[in-house]
Design an enzyme around this catalytic site. Structure first.
Site, mmCIF file in Angstrom:
data_model
loop_
_atom_site.group_PDB
_atom_site.id
_atom_site.type_symbol
_atom_site.label_atom_id
_atom_site.label_comp_id
_atom_site.label_asym_id
_atom_site.label_seq_id
_atom_site.Cartn_x
_atom_site.Cartn_y
_atom_site.Cartn_z
ATOM 1 N N CYS A 61 6.376 33.366 -27.741
ATOM 2 C CA CYS A 61 5.590 34.394 -28.428
ATOM 3 C C CYS A 61 4.154 33.925 -28.625
ATOM 4 C CB CYS A 61 6.206 34.725 -29.778
ATOM 5 S SG CYS A 61 6.179 33.322 -30.893
ATOM 6 N N ASP B 106 35.493 23.227 -13.680
ATOM 7 C CA ASP B 106 35.616 21.781 -13.815
ATOM 8 C C ASP B 106 35.823 21.544 -15.311
ATOM 9 O OD1 ASP B 106 35.185 18.962 -13.528
ATOM 10 O OD2 ASP B 106 33.172 19.304 -14.304
#
Lengths: 50, 725
Positions: B43, B446
């Protein structure tokens, strides 16, 4: 009439195109998101940047 | 030349630019320029905070944040290091990483993007002017006025067609050279033929000139091309940024002093110091020192292994407890880097077999358009015998069928979708990743580092352990071993026990003296306990029976949400890991995965994925270690977390930037919605063609009709893209 108006309109359009090239070369399209936010900063509201 | 002469180079010929080694030190690449990645800026206030903080720092000439790329470029005086700035920014709450400017230089200039934007602007300018001139013709200008309008249009249009259309001509030519047709062939043909034919018509004072159509075709298609390029470039630069995060350097021992050296300049036999808690920069053999090594990245094993003099270690493993000196056994380009390059090549060939929706559409479309135009020409010649009229009709067919909307159909949607995913924290690295993700019907996970964070967490204690927690925690505070840290973190507030002579025995554990009796905390075998099945550390006080503290790998946040989303979307889930049966079963039961394979070698993982693929499944592989890389490359589509080893990130199509995996479920939804929109866009384009083509074939098409059909279809398609969820 047309002999004046057509060259004038083309010249004005060409001027816009040149302005765009200038902006492109100055890197004004490198950070569109950041520039959109920068305008909202309050940093230099009261004091101009030195 | 003066700048390059100033750099120290091997003096072969001072006038020539001699190729530099593969890796530049950032300082050497551009003096004074430091580039940091700032993943947290979002921002206006962030820009101010970062720039103002850096401006206050002595020795910094200027700092500018680029919010689009989430980077800050700092023009710093001599003596300012990237590490120092990372610390400064951490002070104001921003995570920063050093980037390798040499690696970024390739994307930094962004010449292709500017080039496309320039052509887009030129064709847009020309299109608008010619359209305005054409309005006069459409509203009924005749004879000399019409000819003049046509001549002025020609003067604007022809140079622009030559200049702005170049990307299409190049692509079309390279496709034709190898005897193939792609979407750019009908595009180039339509633009060039329309330009040439309109010029001829203008010379003959004809009624119809298609200059405006040729230009709007160029403009809209360049727009699609630019969107497409932007999506790819941002993905590519982000991927490069991930690679650049780890500037490979090692501590080399030169005459007993430690020198920070780029890995690329190390030779075989050089001695390298590896501090505890760091990743090994090279393959090497231990000369002195003892430690424990975390191999989870390479093998998926969650238990650390012992390393001492004579042990051969690989780059990428993490040194846990003791400082060691390694002798380099393989040059960096022969070791893990080499493996990585091979794996990338493997991944590329696997991916190249995939034909995207756009390519499939082009394969049907391009020959069809040419055939239709050719048939129109032949039929009209045989009916009327007027070659000029027949050519005009054939060109009208080409222009009206030309894929303005088709050119925008895919880029508009992928730009929307990838922008949406990027904001959520998923980075698309491949342009076809979205389509492939939409097709996935099986997820293979995994375990270590993927489903779990690879960070151990202390289990609830039994009575014996709870009684001795103070002692164990006191010993553990003196070690940086991950289990010791987890023990301290899991112990909560505790009273420091009165232990003297505390010292760390690298590779084994901690020992000290409590009330005259020796105390030991560490490996089960070292303290004389039976090795438990789980990850554990054991405490022995004097001659008393050893007490064990067990740990469980902490689950990654968002995994539950992802598994729930997978069930909802109809995806089957599998777990395959190099870890033990017990550890794998435990995790699978916690998250609710039914298909579990444990103790799998890297090759087994590839086989597993290939076998699923052979059954006709489209596998989404999610993994993070070097042992997953083959499977990631073999899968239909693959995802890795940002914490993954670089080889895994390179081999995968999508990188999840945050810790939370819930975003993957959202990504699948977005991908499916994007696929639907792309198909709808093709349908819209086809409908426009079906309406307009009969007019063109029958010879009723006018330039005005072509202009209207082209603009409305392009706008409809773009608006439809906004409906991506």
């Amino acid at each position: 009439m047309l002999t004046i108006l057509i060259p004038v309109s083309l010249a004005l359009g060409g001027l816009g195109l040149l302005a765009f090239f200038w902006a492109l070369r100055r890197g004004q399209f490198d950070d569109p998101e950041g520039d959109a936010h920068r305008i909202l900063r309050t940093d230099y509201d009261d004091v101009p940047k030195e | 030349m003066s700048a390059s002469e100033a750099l120290p180079r091997p003096q072969v010929c001072p006038a020539c630019a001699i190729p530099q080694p593969e890796f530049h030190l950032p300082e050497a690449a551009s003096p004074g320029q430091i580039v940091l990645s700032l993943p947290g800026v979002h921002c206006a206030a962030c820009i101010s905070t970062v720039e103002n903080r850096l401006a206050r720092e002595p020795g910094i000439r200027s700092a500018r944040v680029n919010l689009s790329l989430k980077r800050v470029a700092v023009d710093a005086g001599p003596g300012i290091t990237a590490d120092h700035l990372v610390g400064v920014l951490a002070g104001v709450g921003y995570e920063a990483h050093e980037l390798d400017p040499a690696l970024l230089a390739e994307t930094g200039g962004d010449k292709t993007g500017r080039d496309l934007l320039m052509r887009l602007a030129v064709s847009g300018f020309a299109m608008m002017n010619v359209m305005l001139l054409s309005v006069a013709v459409w509203s009924g200008a005749e004879d000399a006025t019409r000819d003049m309008m046509h001549w002025i249009s020609a003067m604007i249009a022809l140079p622009v067609i030559v200049f702005a259309g170049q990307p299409f001509y190049r692509n079309a030519w390279s496709a034709l050279k190898v005897g193939r047709l792609n979407m750019d062939v009908p595009i180039s043909l339509a633009i060039l033929l329309a330009g040439a034919m309109s010029l001829y018509e203008t010379m003959m004072s004809g009624h119809h000139a298609y200059f405006d159509a040729a230009l709007s075709l160029t403009f809209f298609l360049l727009g699609g091309r630019y969107l497409d390029y932007r999506t790819r470039a941002s993905a590519r630069s982000a991927a490069q940024e991930l690679a650049a995060l780890e500037v490979p350097r090692a501590l080399r021992l030169v005459d007993g002093a430690e020198v920070l050296t780029p890995v690329a300049t190390l030779g075989i036999g050089d001695h390298v110091v590896v501090r505890p808690g760091t990743r090994l920069p090279v393959d090497g053999e231990v000369i002195s020192g003892e430690s424990e090594i975390d191999r989870a990245f390479l093998t998926g094993e969650s238990l650390p292994a012992y390393a001492g003099p004579g042990s051969r270690l690989n780059a990428g493993e993490i040194n846990l407890t003791g400082q060691m000196v390694l002798s380099v056994t393989a040059l960096s380009k022969d070791s893990s880097l080499r493996k990585m390059a091979d794996l990338v090549a493997l991944a590329e060939t696997a991916r190249n077999r995939y034909t995207s929706l756009a390519d499939r559409a082009a394969a049907i479309y391009a020959p069809g358009v040419h055939l239709l135009a050719a048939i129109a020409f032949v039929v009209w010649v045989s009916i009327s015998g007027d070659i000029r009229l027949s050519l005009n009709i054939a060109i009208a067919v080409l222009i009206i069928t030309c894929p303005c909307a088709l050119g925008l159909a895919v880029p508009a949607v992928t730009t929307m979708a990838s922008g949406r995913l990027y904001r959520k924290g998923a980075l698309l690295k491949s342009s076809t990743a979205l389509e492939r993700l939409a097709e996935a019907d099986t997820i293979v996970f995994d375990k270590t580092g993927t489903l779990t964070l690879g960070v151990p967490k202390l289990d609830p204690l039994d009575d014996a352990a709870a009684r001795h927690l103070d002692i164990a925690a006191t010993l553990a505070t003196h070690s940086s071993h991950p289990l010791a840290r987890a023990l301290v973190a899991g112990a909560g507030p505790f009273a420091l026990a009165d232990i003297s002579d505390i010292r760390e025995v690298p590779g084994y554990g901690m020992e000290g003296v409590l009330n005259g009796a020796p105390v030991r905390l560490g490996r089960a075998s070292w303290v004389g306990a039976d090795a438990p099945a789980k990850t554990a550390t054991c405490l022995k006080i004097g001659d008393a029976a050893p007490v064990s503290f067990t740990f469980t790998d902490e689950l990654r946040p968002g995994v539950d949400a992802l598994i729930a989303a997978a069930a909802r979307l109809g995806l089957e889930t599998h777990l395959i890991t190099g870890d033990t049966e017990a550890a794998a079963g435990d995790i699978a039961a916690r998250v609710g995965i039914a298909n579990v394979t444990a103790s799998a070698l890297p090759g087994d993982k590839v086989d597993y994925v290939s076998r699923l693929a052979a059954e006709g499944r489209r596998v989404l592989m999610i993994g993070d270690g070097l042992n997953d890389t083959g499977a990631l490359a073999a899968a239909h589509v693959s995802i890795s977390p940002a914490s993954a080893i670089d080889a895994a990130r390179v081999a995968s199509d999508i990188v999840v930037l945050g810790r939370d995996f819930a975003v993957i479920g959202d990504a699948i939804v977005t991908a499916r919605s994007a696929r639907t929109r792309i198909k709808e866009n093709f349908a819209i384009a086809a409908i426009y063609n079906m309406i307009a083509v009969p007019f063109a074939l029958l010879g009723f098409a006018t330039p005005l009709m072509a202009a209207l059909a082209m603009s409305t279809s392009s706008i409809t398609v773009t608006l439809n893209a906004f409906r991506v969820r």
